[in-house]
Each structure stands twice: as C-alpha cells, then as structure tokens.
Design an enzyme around this catalytic site. Structure first.
Site, PDB file in Angstrom:
ATOM      1  N   SER A 158       0.833  -1.200   0.000  1.00  0.00           N
ATOM      2  CA  SER A 158       0.000   0.000   0.000  1.00  0.00           C
ATOM      3  C   SER A 158       0.872   1.256   0.000  1.00  0.00           C
ATOM      4  O   SER A 158       1.692   1.441  -0.890  1.00  0.00           O
ATOM      5  CB  SER A 158      -0.959  -0.055   1.191  1.00  0.00           C
ATOM      6  OG  SER A 158      -1.960   0.931   1.092  1.00  0.00           O
ATOM      7  N   ASP A 255      -9.377  -3.296  -6.110  1.00  0.00           N
ATOM      8  CA  ASP A 255      -8.607  -2.301  -5.367  1.00  0.00           C
ATOM      9  C   ASP A 255      -8.720  -0.931  -6.049  1.00  0.00           C
ATOM     10  O   ASP A 255      -8.671  -0.833  -7.278  1.00  0.00           O
ATOM     11  CB  ASP A 255      -7.136  -2.744  -5.322  1.00  0.00           C
ATOM     12  CG  ASP A 255      -6.321  -2.058  -4.254  1.00  0.00           C
ATOM     13  OD1 ASP A 255      -6.424  -0.822  -4.112  1.00  0.00           O
ATOM     14  OD2 ASP A 255      -5.559  -2.761  -3.572  1.00  0.00           O
ATOM     15  N   HIS A 285      -8.499  -4.192  -1.527  1.00  0.00           N
ATOM     16  CA  HIS A 285      -7.255  -3.684  -0.944  1.00  0.00           C
ATOM     17  C   HIS A 285      -6.995  -4.371   0.399  1.00  0.00           C
ATOM     18  O   HIS A 285      -7.880  -4.455   1.248  1.00  0.00           O
ATOM     19  CB  HIS A 285      -7.347  -2.168  -0.739  1.00  0.00           C
ATOM     20  CG  HIS A 285      -6.043  -1.538  -0.368  1.00  0.00           C
ATOM     21  ND1 HIS A 285      -5.020  -1.367  -1.271  1.00  0.00           N
ATOM     22  CD2 HIS A 285      -5.578  -1.048   0.811  1.00  0.00           C
ATOM     23  CE1 HIS A 285      -3.992  -0.798  -0.682  1.00  0.00           C
ATOM     24  NE2 HIS A 285      -4.295  -0.595   0.591  1.00  0.00           N
TER      25      HIS A 285
END
Length: 317
Positions: A158, A255, A285
């Site tokens: 991330s 995502d 995600h």
C-alpha cells in the site's frame, strides 16, 4: 459490492471495515491498530530471530528498524528493506511483524523493517528520506548484518509500496545504494487517483477514495492533484523510469489502486524495466488479511518467487 468479492476473501471484510479517516479520529484509530498488532501471538518454532536497532538519520532524528534473520540460514544472505503500509498516516514496524517473520524464512533473506515518520506530523519527503536513510544504514552495516550489499530488495504494501517505488527513484537519482528488485504489493502511487473518475466498485471496500484523499492530503500538506507534486512523494509523477530495478507488482481487481498500478507497470515495461504483474480477481485492498485464502496463498507464492529469483540468482528454478 460484496457479490464481486472472491468468497474465500469475504471474512476479511469483517476484520477490515472501511475506515472513516479524519484528523480527529486518527489518534484513536492508531491506538486501536497498535493494540490489535500487540494482541496477535507470535507462533512458536518459526525459526526466525529478530531484534530492534536504532540509528540517527542524517536530519538528526532517531529511527527504529526491526531486523529479522532466518536462524537456519548459513553465511552471507541477501536483504529486503521492508516499508509498512497505512496510507502514510498509520502503522509501524509491528504492523507486518508476523508477515515479516514468514517473509524472512520463505525468501531466505534478512528483512529490515523501517519505522518511518508518519503524516500529517511529517509531510513531504520526510517519509521517503527515512526510508533512504534505512537503505543507506543497511548497506553500510552489511558486514555486521552479514548481508550482501549487491543483493538488496525493497518491498512494501500500500503506502509502503508507494514509498518503495519512490525510494527506487530516489536511490537511482542520488547514485545511492543499489537496489536489485522492487516488490510492490498493491502500491499507493498516484495522488491524482483522488480526483479521478473510477467505476464505483473500485475502492468501494476497505480503502476508499475518502481514505485515499485523506492519506495524500496528510502527506502532501495540501490537496492532492497539484501540478508540482514530487515523484519522491508520488512515484507515478516520475517522468523518467529508465534504470529502475526490476519490479514485481501485485494488486486486487477491486482495489482502488488497480488502475494506477497497471499504468505504472505499463510505463515501466515501455521503458524497458523488467516487470512481473499480477491482478487477483475478486480481491480488495489488503486482501491478504485472510492468510489462508487461495488468492492470498497465490499472491504470497508469486511475490516470494520473484524475490528469490532476484536475490538468489543461482538458485535452481
């Protein structure tokens, strides 16, 4: 949107509901995540020794790193500099503790996780400079850590993936420590995604456009999307990707970052940088919060295989 999710990943949505990130809520969210990390027991007999070290960054502040080494591994090992996620505003070296134990064992490498400074307390290039300081510390401590400075990879999830990509740019441009491989797990690369129009199912779960805008605003100190954002803040802003290390990029098809990650992979490929790209159907995600789900096992297998090819080049396939 749950009907689009791989059924084996549905339990993760109960573990990771979408966060309503605000400046007022941030301290409580940080405390809650820290308590959750502290409550997860460390498995017995995992075969990885770990410790914490501190050093002084060039700017004068102290940085903490957590160092993991497989106990059964003999001789000089490659290294992985790990950068945790959390939208630039959350997380610590404790966030991926169990995952880094597993990573060190499976990749046959020393893993060094850096506790970089978070936004909004630290803005602009502060976080990536901390990561660069950790990369230099890792290179300079190669003999003491018994690692090969020619075999260092960077890895992040991330926001950590975004910082890893930005770090690869910064190290290239400064002529800094050589990076053999970048392992980017659903990386957060482009502040302009906050203002982009996306299909409603992208980013509807877990990490939403609201959270994304808050994270970028916190890092940049202003509204995302301005013309003068540095590529060391948002790696997608880089005009020249030539000379970067080979990349592995993994992202879920649901995502919010899937479009920016695909575009980054395309631009790397067009520049001649070797890229391995994986898009996992039905994955949101942070989908690896469900560790035993088949898509997660595939992603871990793919990511570790890419690391081993880069860090153990003489190893039989």
């Amino acid at each position: 949107m749950r009907d689009l999710v791989d059924p084996t990943l549905l339990p993760g949505l109960d573990i990771m509901p979408a966060l309503d990130l605000t400046e007022e809520a941030l301290p409580a969210i940080r405390e809650g995540l820290a308590q959750m990390s502290a409550m997860i027991p460390e498995p017995e007999g995992h075969g990885v020794a770990w410790r914490e070290e501190r050093f002084t960054a060039p700017a004068g502040h102290e940085l903490l790193v957590r160092v993991y080494r497989p106990e059964a591994a003999a001789g000089t090992l490659p290294a992985i500099l790990h950068i945790h996620g959390g939208g630039f505003v959350l997380g610590s070296v404790a966030t991926n503790h169990l995952a880094n134990i597993e990573l060190a064992a499976r990749a046959g490498a020393v893993v060094v996780s850096v506790d970089y400074r978070l936004a909004p307390e630290t803005q602009g290039l502060g976080a990536v400079e901390d990561c660069y300081a950790a990369l230099c510390w890792l290179r300079d401590r190669a003999a003491a850590l018994d690692i090969d400075p020619a075999r260092i990879a960077v890895r992040g999830e991330s926001a950590g993936g975004g910082l890893a990509a930005a770090l690869a740019l910064l190290a290239r441009d400064r002529g800094g420590p050589a990076i053999a491989h970048q392992n980017l797990i659903y990386p957060m690369l482009d502040d302009r995604t906050c203002a982009a129009a996306h299909a409603p199912h992208l980013g509807a779960l877990v990490w939403t456009p609201q959270g994304n805008a808050f994270g970028w605003r916190s890092l940049l100190g202003r509204e995302p999307g301005a013309a003068d954002v540095s590529p060391y803040e948002a790696a997608a802003r880089a005009g020249d990707l030539a000379g970067l290390p080979p990349a592995f990029i993994a992202v879920g098809a649901l995502d919010l970052f899937v479009i920016e990650d695909l575009d980054h992979a395309r631009r790397l490929i067009e520049t001649g940088v070797p890229v391995e790209l994986h898009v996992y159907p039905g994955a949101y995600h942070g989908f690896d919060v469900v560790p035993d789900a088949p898509p997660v096992r595939r992603m871990k297998r793919d990511a570790v295989a890419a690391l081993r090819r880069a860090l153990h080049p003489g190893e039989a396939a």
